[in-house]
Design an enzyme around this catalytic site. Structure first.
Site, PDB file in Angstrom:
ATOM      1  N   ALA A  66       0.874  -1.175   0.000  1.00  0.00           N
ATOM      2  CA  ALA A  66       0.000   0.000   0.000  1.00  0.00           C
ATOM      3  C   ALA A  66       0.908   1.221   0.000  1.00  0.00           C
ATOM      4  O   ALA A  66       2.067   1.144   0.430  1.00  0.00           O
ATOM      5  CB  ALA A  66      -0.873  -0.018   1.252  1.00  0.00           C
ATOM      6  N   GLY A 111       0.495  -4.880   0.832  1.00  0.00           N
ATOM      7  CA  GLY A 111      -0.666  -4.914  -0.061  1.00  0.00           C
ATOM      8  C   GLY A 111      -0.395  -5.659  -1.357  1.00  0.00           C
ATOM      9  O   GLY A 111      -1.321  -6.157  -2.001  1.00  0.00           O
ATOM     10  N   GLU A 114      -0.941  -9.221  -0.482  1.00  0.00           N
ATOM     11  CA  GLU A 114      -2.397  -9.349  -0.283  1.00  0.00           C
ATOM     12  C   GLU A 114      -3.115  -9.404  -1.633  1.00  0.00           C
ATOM     13  O   GLU A 114      -4.049 -10.185  -1.826  1.00  0.00           O
ATOM     14  CB  GLU A 114      -2.904  -8.187   0.577  1.00  0.00           C
ATOM     15  CG  GLU A 114      -2.414  -8.299   2.019  1.00  0.00           C
ATOM     16  CD  GLU A 114      -2.692  -7.052   2.854  1.00  0.00           C
ATOM     17  OE1 GLU A 114      -2.309  -5.947   2.424  1.00  0.00           O
ATOM     18  OE2 GLU A 114      -3.308  -7.197   3.921  1.00  0.00           O
ATOM     19  N   GLU A 134       4.321  -4.991   7.340  1.00  0.00           N
ATOM     20  CA  GLU A 134       3.619  -3.853   7.970  1.00  0.00           C
ATOM     21  C   GLU A 134       4.066  -3.566   9.390  1.00  0.00           C
ATOM     22  O   GLU A 134       4.082  -2.411   9.814  1.00  0.00           O
ATOM     23  CB  GLU A 134       2.091  -4.097   7.953  1.00  0.00           C
ATOM     24  CG  GLU A 134       1.453  -3.995   6.578  1.00  0.00           C
ATOM     25  CD  GLU A 134       1.465  -5.286   5.782  1.00  0.00           C
ATOM     26  OE1 GLU A 134       2.186  -6.235   6.180  1.00  0.00           O
ATOM     27  OE2 GLU A 134       0.752  -5.367   4.775  1.00  0.00           O
TER      28      GLU A 134
HETATM   29  N1  COA Z   1       4.596   3.053  -0.792  1.00  0.00           N
HETATM   30  C1  COA Z   1       4.997   4.200  -1.343  1.00  0.00           C
HETATM   31  N2  COA Z   1       6.137   4.331  -2.030  1.00  0.00           N
HETATM   32  C2  COA Z   1       6.907   3.240  -2.160  1.00  0.00           C
HETATM   33  C3  COA Z   1       6.560   2.006  -1.602  1.00  0.00           C
HETATM   34  C4  COA Z   1       5.343   1.932  -0.892  1.00  0.00           C
HETATM   35  N3  COA Z   1       4.902   0.791  -0.340  1.00  0.00           N
HETATM   36  N4  COA Z   1       7.540   1.111  -1.885  1.00  0.00           N
HETATM   37  C5  COA Z   1       8.458   1.776  -2.599  1.00  0.00           C
HETATM   38  N5  COA Z   1       8.087   3.052  -2.771  1.00  0.00           N
HETATM   39  C6  COA Z   1       8.794   4.130  -3.486  1.00  0.00           C
HETATM   40  C7  COA Z   1      10.001   4.631  -2.696  1.00  0.00           C
HETATM   41  O1  COA Z   1       9.596   5.582  -1.725  1.00  0.00           O
HETATM   42  C8  COA Z   1      10.823   5.242  -3.810  1.00  0.00           C
HETATM   43  O2  COA Z   1      10.266   6.485  -4.166  1.00  0.00           O
HETATM   44  P1  COA Z   1      11.221   7.787  -4.393  1.00  0.00           P
HETATM   45  O3  COA Z   1      12.104   7.394  -5.545  1.00  0.00           O
HETATM   46  O4  COA Z   1      10.265   8.886  -4.720  1.00  0.00           O
HETATM   47  O5  COA Z   1      11.994   7.966  -3.118  1.00  0.00           O
HETATM   48  C9  COA Z   1      10.576   4.287  -4.964  1.00  0.00           C
HETATM   49  O6  COA Z   1       9.355   3.621  -4.689  1.00  0.00           O
HETATM   50  C10 COA Z   1      11.661   3.248  -5.142  1.00  0.00           C
HETATM   51  O7  COA Z   1      11.794   2.551  -3.906  1.00  0.00           O
HETATM   52  P2  COA Z   1      13.201   2.373  -3.126  1.00  0.00           P
HETATM   53  O8  COA Z   1      12.904   2.162  -1.690  1.00  0.00           O
HETATM   54  O9  COA Z   1      14.133   3.489  -3.467  1.00  0.00           O
HETATM   55  O10 COA Z   1      13.739   1.032  -3.799  1.00  0.00           O
HETATM   56  P3  COA Z   1      14.780  -0.014  -3.158  1.00  0.00           P
HETATM   57  O11 COA Z   1      15.165  -0.929  -4.280  1.00  0.00           O
HETATM   58  O12 COA Z   1      15.850   0.688  -2.426  1.00  0.00           O
HETATM   59  O13 COA Z   1      13.919  -0.847  -2.074  1.00  0.00           O
HETATM   60  C11 COA Z   1      11.974  -2.046  -1.268  1.00  0.00           C
HETATM   61  C12 COA Z   1      12.867  -1.669  -2.490  1.00  0.00           C
HETATM   62  C13 COA Z   1      10.766  -2.790  -1.785  1.00  0.00           C
HETATM   63  C14 COA Z   1      12.798  -2.947  -0.309  1.00  0.00           C
HETATM   64  C15 COA Z   1      11.573  -0.754  -0.514  1.00  0.00           C
HETATM   65  O14 COA Z   1      11.049   0.160  -1.484  1.00  0.00           O
HETATM   66  C16 COA Z   1      10.538  -0.952   0.541  1.00  0.00           C
HETATM   67  O15 COA Z   1      10.860  -1.431   1.613  1.00  0.00           O
HETATM   68  N6  COA Z   1       9.252  -0.567   0.271  1.00  0.00           N
HETATM   69  C17 COA Z   1       8.212  -0.616   1.241  1.00  0.00           C
HETATM   70  C18 COA Z   1       7.707  -2.026   1.450  1.00  0.00           C
HETATM   71  C19 COA Z   1       6.616  -2.058   2.504  1.00  0.00           C
HETATM   72  O16 COA Z   1       6.845  -1.802   3.665  1.00  0.00           O
HETATM   73  N7  COA Z   1       5.409  -2.391   2.054  1.00  0.00           N
HETATM   74  C20 COA Z   1       4.275  -2.498   2.911  1.00  0.00           C
HETATM   75  C21 COA Z   1       3.536  -1.237   2.991  1.00  0.00           C
HETATM   76  S1  COA Z   1       2.146  -1.368   4.093  1.00  0.00           S
END
Ligand code: COA
Length: 260
Positions: A66, A111, A114, A134
């Site tokens: 999400a 999400g 999910e 989460e």
């Molecule tokens: N919501 C909003 N934005 C997200 C996102 C999310 N769930 N997951 C990734 N993004 C965005 C990042 O903020 C970044 O945006 P920016 O370039 O404007 O800063 C972009 O997507 C790229 O992500 P980034 O974190 O730089 O990539 P990465 O390769 O370093 O890491 C992940 C990849 C998946 C490990 C990391 O993005 C992450 O942990 N995401 C969140 C996962 C999460 O907690 N999901 C559950 C949400 S309830």
């Protein structure tokens, strides 16, 4: 609709829906959840579409969760509404009367997992990573994750993934029964389309019967589930496709199903 968060393409009877926010790793904001709901409503209503494939744009992510930026400022009431919005979309997909395959091409987190779990089959690239992170945000899954993970992979897996919040690789997800197949990333699209094409040639009303029985049976006692299966089994005898399928077997030829 140039600013739609989805890409939609038809390959014969297979509709491919792609979440198209690759700069945000296809994170699900409210607009994307609503667009998905609408896209699957349309799939349900269009007889020419027999199977759906759901995936994420870009090489990195199916859906990374999400949208954290959108969620960060929500009040409790808005958080509840966001959960309901997500659950409504997931349920729309889960109860679709046509098979939906999640093509998990990278991160399927929060999400994203999910969403994949609301689909009927999951085929993952060997490079995919799946999880419910989460708790790391001080949150819990809100689009059905605790419930579908429990039903799909059992209590141990649900508690492990949701309590620890650590992603697992595709091989471990396969071991847990969370994904049906794991293939090399380079083969993912071809393998998924092969599976989708196979399903598109099957008897649609029989597929629908199976989906209905499994959806219904997962939520009721054995006697009720068996009675439901018996009713659906009987109903299948009213279809032309059942006559065609049995006749084709006896005549040693391939059946031609017509969705009747
Ligand atoms: N919501 C909003 N934005 C997200 C996102 C999310 N769930 N997951 C990734 N993004 C965005 C990042 O903020 C970044 O945006 P920016 O370039 O404007 O800063 C972009 O997507 C790229 O992500 P980034 O974190 O730089 O990539 P990465 O390769 O370093 O890491 C992940 C990849 C998946 C490990 C990391 O993005 C992450 O942990 N995401 C969140 C996962 C999460 O907690 N999901 C559950 C949400 S309830």
């Amino acid at each position: 609709m140039t600013d739609s968060p989805l890409l939609i393409a038809d390959h014969d009877a297979v509709r491919v829906v792609t979440v198209n926010r690759s700069d945000k790793l296809n994170a699900l904001n409210a607009a994307t959840l609503d667009a998905l709901h609408e896209a699957f409503e349309a799939i349900a209503a269009e007889p020419a579409v027999r199977v759906a494939v759901l995936t994420g744009a870009g090489p990195k992510a199916f859906v990374a969760g999400a949208d954290i930026a959108e969620m960060s400022g929500l009040s409790a009431i808005q958080g509840r509404d966001f959960s309901q919005r997500g659950q409504r979309t997931m349920r729309r997909i889960e109860t679709l009367p046509k098979p939906v395959i999640a093509m998990v091409n990278g991160f399927a987190l929060g999400g994203g997992l999910e969403l994949a779990m609301a689909c009927h089959l999951r085929i993952a690239a060997d490079s995919a990573r799946l999880g419910q992170p989460e708790v790391n945000l001080g949150l819990i899954p809100g689009f059905g994750g605790t419930q579908r993970l429990l039903r799909l992979a059992g209590r141990a897996a649900a508690l492990e993934l949701c309590l620890l919040g650590a992603p697992i690789d595709a091989a471990r997800a396969h071991q847990l029964g969370l994904v049906n197949r794991v293939v090399a990333a380079a083969e993912l699209e071809a393998e998924t389309m092969k599976l989708a094409t196979q399903l598109a040639a099957a008897a649609p009303l029989a597929l629908r019967g199976v989906l209905d029985c499994v959806n219904h049976g997962g939520e009721c006692g054995i006697e009720e589930g068996l009675a439901y299966e018996t009713a659906q089994f009987g109903l299948a005898f009213s279809t032309e496709d059942m006559r065609e399928g049995t006749a084709a077997f006896l005549e040693k030829r391939r059946p031609a199903f017509r969705n009747r």
